[in-house]
Scaffold this motif. Structure first.
Motif, PDB file in Angstrom:
ATOM      1  N   GLY A 137       0.813  -1.200   0.000  1.00  0.00           N
ATOM      2  CA  GLY A 137       0.000   0.000   0.000  1.00  0.00           C
ATOM      3  C   GLY A 137       0.847   1.249   0.000  1.00  0.00           C
ATOM      4  N   SER A 138       0.203   2.379  -0.289  1.00  0.00           N
ATOM      5  CA  SER A 138       0.886   3.665  -0.243  1.00  0.00           C
ATOM      6  C   SER A 138      -0.151   4.749  -0.007  1.00  0.00           C
ATOM      7  N   CYS A 139       0.311   5.886   0.521  1.00  0.00           N
ATOM      8  CA  CYS A 139      -0.567   7.020   0.788  1.00  0.00           C
ATOM      9  C   CYS A 139       0.138   8.280   0.329  1.00  0.00           C
ATOM     10  N   SER A 140      -0.523   9.060  -0.524  1.00  0.00           N
ATOM     11  CA  SER A 140       0.089  10.282  -1.039  1.00  0.00           C
ATOM     12  C   SER A 140      -0.180  11.458  -0.110  1.00  0.00           C
ATOM     13  N   ALA A 141       0.513  12.546  -0.340  1.00  0.00           N
ATOM     14  CA  ALA A 141       0.367  13.743   0.492  1.00  0.00           C
ATOM     15  C   ALA A 141      -1.008  14.376   0.336  1.00  0.00           C
ATOM     16  N   ILE A 142      -1.713  14.057  -0.756  1.00  0.00           N
ATOM     17  CA  ILE A 142      -3.045  14.639  -0.974  1.00  0.00           C
ATOM     18  C   ILE A 142      -4.155  13.706  -0.496  1.00  0.00           C
ATOM     19  N   GLY A 143      -3.783  12.632   0.187  1.00  0.00           N
ATOM     20  CA  GLY A 143      -4.785  11.748   0.770  1.00  0.00           C
ATOM     21  C   GLY A 143      -5.306  10.665  -0.147  1.00  0.00           C
ATOM     22  N   SER A 144      -4.537  10.315  -1.173  1.00  0.00           N
ATOM     23  CA  SER A 144      -4.919   9.230  -2.078  1.00  0.00           C
ATOM     24  C   SER A 144      -4.232   7.946  -1.631  1.00  0.00           C
ATOM     25  N   ILE A 145      -5.010   6.898  -1.421  1.00  0.00           N
ATOM     26  CA  ILE A 145      -4.467   5.626  -0.936  1.00  0.00           C
ATOM     27  C   ILE A 145      -4.522   4.574  -2.035  1.00  0.00           C
ATOM     28  N   SER A 146      -3.417   3.877  -2.211  1.00  0.00           N
ATOM     29  CA  SER A 146      -3.331   2.787  -3.181  1.00  0.00           C
ATOM     30  C   SER A 146      -3.037   1.500  -2.425  1.00  0.00           C
ATOM     31  N   LEU A 147      -3.741   0.423  -2.779  1.00  0.00           N
ATOM     32  CA  LEU A 147      -3.575  -0.855  -2.094  1.00  0.00           C
ATOM     33  C   LEU A 147      -3.425  -1.977  -3.109  1.00  0.00           C
ATOM     34  N   SER A 148      -2.775  -3.053  -2.692  1.00  0.00           N
ATOM     35  CA  SER A 148      -2.679  -4.240  -3.537  1.00  0.00           C
ATOM     36  C   SER A 148      -4.008  -4.983  -3.472  1.00  0.00           C
ATOM     37  N   TRP A 149      -4.558  -5.304  -4.633  1.00  0.00           N
ATOM     38  CA  TRP A 149      -5.839  -6.030  -4.636  1.00  0.00           C
ATOM     39  C   TRP A 149      -5.683  -7.420  -4.051  1.00  0.00           C
ATOM     40  N   ARG A 150      -4.444  -7.937  -4.022  1.00  0.00           N
ATOM     41  CA  ARG A 150      -4.206  -9.278  -3.511  1.00  0.00           C
ATOM     42  C   ARG A 150      -4.393  -9.380  -1.995  1.00  0.00           C
ATOM     43  N   LEU A 151      -4.563  -8.255  -1.334  1.00  0.00           N
ATOM     44  CA  LEU A 151      -4.867  -8.292   0.094  1.00  0.00           C
ATOM     45  C   LEU A 151      -6.186  -9.004   0.355  1.00  0.00           C
ATOM     46  N   VAL A 152      -6.996  -9.162  -0.686  1.00  0.00           N
ATOM     47  CA  VAL A 152      -8.258  -9.875  -0.541  1.00  0.00           C
ATOM     48  C   VAL A 152      -8.035 -11.330  -0.119  1.00  0.00           C
ATOM     49  N   PHE A 153      -6.819 -11.860  -0.372  1.00  0.00           N
ATOM     50  CA  PHE A 153      -6.496 -13.243  -0.004  1.00  0.00           C
ATOM     51  C   PHE A 153      -5.881 -13.357   1.389  1.00  0.00           C
ATOM     52  N   ALA A 154      -5.619 -12.235   2.027  1.00  0.00           N
ATOM     53  CA  ALA A 154      -4.986 -12.241   3.353  1.00  0.00           C
ATOM     54  C   ALA A 154      -6.029 -12.440   4.447  1.00  0.00           C
ATOM     55  N   PRO A 155      -5.615 -12.915   5.611  1.00  0.00           N
ATOM     56  CA  PRO A 155      -6.542 -12.962   6.739  1.00  0.00           C
ATOM     57  C   PRO A 155      -7.055 -11.543   7.018  1.00  0.00           C
ATOM     58  N   TRP A 156      -8.246 -11.432   7.574  1.00  0.00           N
ATOM     59  CA  TRP A 156      -8.854 -10.122   7.788  1.00  0.00           C
ATOM     60  C   TRP A 156      -7.927  -9.214   8.601  1.00  0.00           C
ATOM     61  N   VAL A 180      -2.817  -3.472   7.063  1.00  0.00           N
ATOM     62  CA  VAL A 180      -2.237  -2.722   5.946  1.00  0.00           C
ATOM     63  C   VAL A 180      -3.033  -1.448   5.698  1.00  0.00           C
ATOM     64  N   ILE A 181      -4.354  -1.550   5.735  1.00  0.00           N
ATOM     65  CA  ILE A 181      -5.195  -0.373   5.510  1.00  0.00           C
ATOM     66  C   ILE A 181      -5.002   0.635   6.641  1.00  0.00           C
ATOM     67  N   ALA A 182      -4.937   0.153   7.881  1.00  0.00           N
ATOM     68  CA  ALA A 182      -4.693   1.039   9.023  1.00  0.00           C
ATOM     69  C   ALA A 182      -3.352   1.745   8.867  1.00  0.00           C
ATOM     70  N   HIS A 183      -2.357   1.019   8.381  1.00  0.00           N
ATOM     71  CA  HIS A 183      -1.020   1.565   8.161  1.00  0.00           C
ATOM     72  C   HIS A 183      -1.078   2.762   7.209  1.00  0.00           C
ATOM     73  N   GLU A 184      -1.787   2.594   6.102  1.00  0.00           N
ATOM     74  CA  GLU A 184      -1.858   3.672   5.114  1.00  0.00           C
ATOM     75  C   GLU A 184      -2.711   4.833   5.608  1.00  0.00           C
ATOM     76  N   VAL A 185      -3.794   4.546   6.304  1.00  0.00           N
ATOM     77  CA  VAL A 185      -4.631   5.613   6.839  1.00  0.00           C
ATOM     78  C   VAL A 185      -3.866   6.428   7.881  1.00  0.00           C
ATOM     79  N   ALA A 186      -3.037   5.768   8.667  1.00  0.00           N
ATOM     80  CA  ALA A 186      -2.231   6.473   9.671  1.00  0.00           C
ATOM     81  C   ALA A 186      -1.303   7.495   9.021  1.00  0.00           C
ATOM     82  N   HIS A 187      -0.933   7.241   7.766  1.00  0.00           N
ATOM     83  CA  HIS A 187      -0.074   8.196   7.043  1.00  0.00           C
ATOM     84  C   HIS A 187      -0.813   9.487   6.704  1.00  0.00           C
ATOM     85  N   LEU A 188      -2.123   9.502   6.825  1.00  0.00           N
ATOM     86  CA  LEU A 188      -2.867  10.749   6.600  1.00  0.00           C
ATOM     87  C   LEU A 188      -2.493  11.792   7.647  1.00  0.00           C
TER      88      LEU A 188
END
Length: 253
Positions: A179-198, A204-212
């Motif tokens: 994942g990644s988070c830009s300075a303007i608040g745009s978050i990009s994630l790997s679609w393959r996270l759908v195969f990961a445990p919840w 990963v999503i919390a990690h990127e949101v924390a970058h806001l």
């Protein structure tokens, strides 16, 4: 004109030498590939778990004999890393795949009489009615849509917790960054996270949101990440230990 001819001839010789090296690397390991790099300062081996190959990264001006010698010295390590890659799981009838924290079974009903491909998630089965012998691309398209819906909602919920807004959530099929988070608040994630445990996807999503709030990896960032995660330690540990397993799905058709 003569200078251009000399430059062209030099590039052709360089290309031919790289082609020769690529053939010799196959003798070291059938999944070893040469990857010239203008940015690399030293020769290195990089595992591409998505494409299931080992890349020999070679600086642009490096002697190719030295690069080949480096690969030969690490032949055993290359073999061990490639052997350790998890077995691929293609999207075929009867395959069981993890999906948003639960296991589902792929059920493909093929018929030439069908006019289109319909896909539906019914309880713990992904039912595909199709006229295509290899519907994997359609399955991937469906999974990406489901992933975007879920991850987009989850990311925005977490952003609301800290009083922030996300400008956009997008999915990519990245090789190394989840994942990644830009300075303007745009978050990009790997679609393959759908195969990961919840818990892992949530982390990963919390990690990127924390970058806001924190565009770094300081103590305050990790503290925020912990608060935003449902199970921070479990999710982080799983991604660190098993993240490369997410690349195994959908290959081998």
């Amino acid at each position: 004109m003569m200078l251009q001819t000399i430059i062209k001839s030099s590039k052709e010789r360089s290309s031919a030498r790289r082609a020769d090296l690529a053939e010799r690397l196959l003798e070291i390991h059938p999944d070893l590939r040469v990857k010239p790099s203008k940015r690399a300062k030293r020769v290195a081996l990089r595992l591409d778990s998505k494409n299931r190959v080992m890349n020999l990264v070679v600086p642009e001006k490096m002697n190719l004999i030295r690069a080949e010698s480096f690969a030969q010295q690490h032949a055993l390590w290359i073999a061990q890393r490639m052997k350790a890659l998890p077995q691929t799981i293609p999207f075929v009838d009867g395959a069981v795949i993890p999906f948003l924290g639960r296991d589902i079974t792929i059920q493909i009903n093929y018929s030439e009489a069908l006019k289109k491909t319909d896909i539906a998630l019914i309880k713990n089965s992904l039912v595909i009615n199709t006229n295509k012998e290899y519907p994997s691309p359609r399955i991937i398209r469906f999974l990406k849509k489901e992933a975007l819906d879920t991850m987009n909602n989850l990311a925005r919920e977490k952003a609301a917790e800290i009083g922030k807004e996300i400008t956009a959530v997008s999915l990519r099929d990245t090789k190394s960054r989840w994942g990644s988070c830009s300075a303007i608040g745009s978050i990009s994630l790997s679609w393959r996270l759908v195969f990961a445990p919840w818990e892992a996807m949530d982390y990963v999503i919390a990690h990127e949101v924390a970058h806001l709030i924190h565009m770094n990896h300081g103590k305050a960032f990790w503290a925020q990440c912990t608060v935003l995660s449902e199970d921070y330690s479990t999710g982080k540990k799983w991604m660190r230990t098993h993240g490369h397993d997410l690349m195994r799905y959908g290959h081998g058709e």
